[in-house]
Design a protein around this motif. Structure first.
Motif, PDB file in Angstrom:
ATOM      1  N   LYS A  42       0.887  -1.297  -0.109  1.00  0.00           N
ATOM      2  CA  LYS A  42      -0.139   0.115   0.137  1.00  0.00           C
ATOM      3  C   LYS A  42       0.874   1.372  -0.060  1.00  0.00           C
ATOM      4  O   LYS A  42       2.053   1.239   0.342  1.00  0.00           O
ATOM      5  N   ILE A  43       0.425   2.513  -0.406  1.00  0.00           N
ATOM      6  CA  ILE A  43       1.071   3.571  -0.430  1.00  0.00           C
ATOM      7  C   ILE A  43       0.233   4.450   0.379  1.00  0.00           C
ATOM      8  O   ILE A  43      -1.251   4.627   0.103  1.00  0.00           O
TER       9      ILE A  43
ATOM     10  N   VAL B 171       4.383   0.727   1.882  1.00  0.00           N
ATOM     11  CA  VAL B 171       4.442  -0.471   2.898  1.00  0.00           C
ATOM     12  C   VAL B 171       4.144  -1.781   1.918  1.00  0.00           C
ATOM     13  O   VAL B 171       3.449  -1.869   1.174  1.00  0.00           O
ATOM     14  N   GLY B 172       5.083  -2.518   2.497  1.00  0.00           N
ATOM     15  CA  GLY B 172       4.919  -4.132   1.943  1.00  0.00           C
ATOM     16  C   GLY B 172       5.644  -4.087   0.492  1.00  0.00           C
ATOM     17  O   GLY B 172       6.559  -3.553   0.131  1.00  0.00           O
ATOM     18  N   GLU B 173       4.949  -4.891  -0.345  1.00  0.00           N
ATOM     19  CA  GLU B 173       5.577  -5.191  -1.692  1.00  0.00           C
ATOM     20  C   GLU B 173       4.679  -3.875  -2.589  1.00  0.00           C
ATOM     21  O   GLU B 173       3.503  -4.168  -2.979  1.00  0.00           O
TER      22      GLU B 173
ATOM     23  N   LEU C 151      -0.292  -0.774  -7.996  1.00  0.00           N
ATOM     24  CA  LEU C 151      -0.405   0.559  -7.256  1.00  0.00           C
ATOM     25  C   LEU C 151      -0.121   1.820  -8.186  1.00  0.00           C
ATOM     26  O   LEU C 151      -0.124   2.682  -7.838  1.00  0.00           O
ATOM     27  N   SER C 152       0.593   1.521  -9.141  1.00  0.00           N
ATOM     28  CA  SER C 152       1.007   2.415 -10.191  1.00  0.00           C
ATOM     29  C   SER C 152       0.068   3.631 -10.617  1.00  0.00           C
ATOM     30  O   SER C 152       0.538   4.598 -10.538  1.00  0.00           O
ATOM     31  N   SER C 153      -1.006   3.437 -10.776  1.00  0.00           N
ATOM     32  CA  SER C 153      -1.998   4.312 -11.555  1.00  0.00           C
ATOM     33  C   SER C 153      -2.317   5.277 -10.203  1.00  0.00           C
ATOM     34  O   SER C 153      -2.481   6.397 -10.372  1.00  0.00           O
TER      35      SER C 153
ATOM     36  N   MET D  93      -3.774   5.799  -0.180  1.00  0.00           N
ATOM     37  CA  MET D  93      -4.397   6.558  -1.453  1.00  0.00           C
ATOM     38  C   MET D  93      -5.302   5.361  -2.010  1.00  0.00           C
ATOM     39  O   MET D  93      -5.290   4.290  -1.755  1.00  0.00           O
ATOM     40  N   PRO D  94      -6.512   6.149  -2.662  1.00  0.00           N
ATOM     41  CA  PRO D  94      -7.359   5.067  -2.922  1.00  0.00           C
ATOM     42  C   PRO D  94      -6.922   4.467  -4.383  1.00  0.00           C
ATOM     43  O   PRO D  94      -6.217   5.126  -4.843  1.00  0.00           O
ATOM     44  N   ALA D  95      -7.427   3.294  -4.684  1.00  0.00           N
ATOM     45  CA  ALA D  95      -7.080   2.589  -5.738  1.00  0.00           C
ATOM     46  C   ALA D  95      -7.784   3.189  -7.099  1.00  0.00           C
ATOM     47  O   ALA D  95      -8.838   3.885  -6.787  1.00  0.00           O
TER      48      ALA D  95
END
Length: 160
Positions: A5-6, A20-22, A27-29, A118-120
């Motif tokens: 997550k970011i 956080v994590g992988e 998560l790029s968008s 941040m929202p997906a």
């Protein structure tokens, strides 16, 4: 595989991102949309990216971080700061040439409780492909090692 997550926060022109994590392509968008938000802000002064809880980070995300550095230098003339305490992550950043386009430090982000996730983003496969291509082109510009490492991927993406 742990889910990444970011998190994001802003206070008086200082923007903070915490990975956080992988942190991967999925998560790029959201990251790219946040980068656009940061550089659209009138009060932007600096950005700090906290990687102290990052276990893995993929090349697309690294390319977007390089984009963030380029935009920061253009907008305010400053290198953003990357915080890392993980020797593997630090080694990866240095091998990609990030020590030339970021200030790399070991001091965590102040006010971690200020961060929110941040929202997906809902994006098409074509939009994801375009972001992957952009990110890897940026990485290729950083050094010869990256150019050689990502040449075949960029060629393949361009041909499809």
């Amino acid at each position: 595989m742990s889910t990444g997550k970011i998190q994001f926060a802003e206070q008086e022109g200082t923007f903070a991102l915490k990975f956080v994590g992988e942190v991967r392509l999925t998560l790029s968008s959201a990251l790219d949309a946040t980068i656009e938000t940061i550089f659209g802000a009138r009060n932007f002064t600096t950005i700090i990216i906290d990687l102290t809880e990052t276990s893995n980070i993929d090349s697309t995300t690294l390319g977007l971080l390089a984009k963030l550095s380029i935009l920061s230098r253009q907008k305010v003339g400053l290198l953003p700061t990357l915080v890392t305490t993980n020797p593997d992550i630090t080694r990866l950043l240095e091998s990609m040439g990030f020590d030339r386009v970021f200030n790399i430090v070991e001091t965590p982000v102040p006010c971690p409780e200020c961060l929110h996730e941040m929202p997906a983003q809902d994006v098409s496969e074509e939009q994801v492909k375009a972001k992957v291509l952009e990110a890897h082109r940026i990485l290729m510009e950083l050094n010869e090692h990256n150019r050689a490492a990502f040449r075949d991927l960029v060629t393949a993406l361009e041909s499809h």
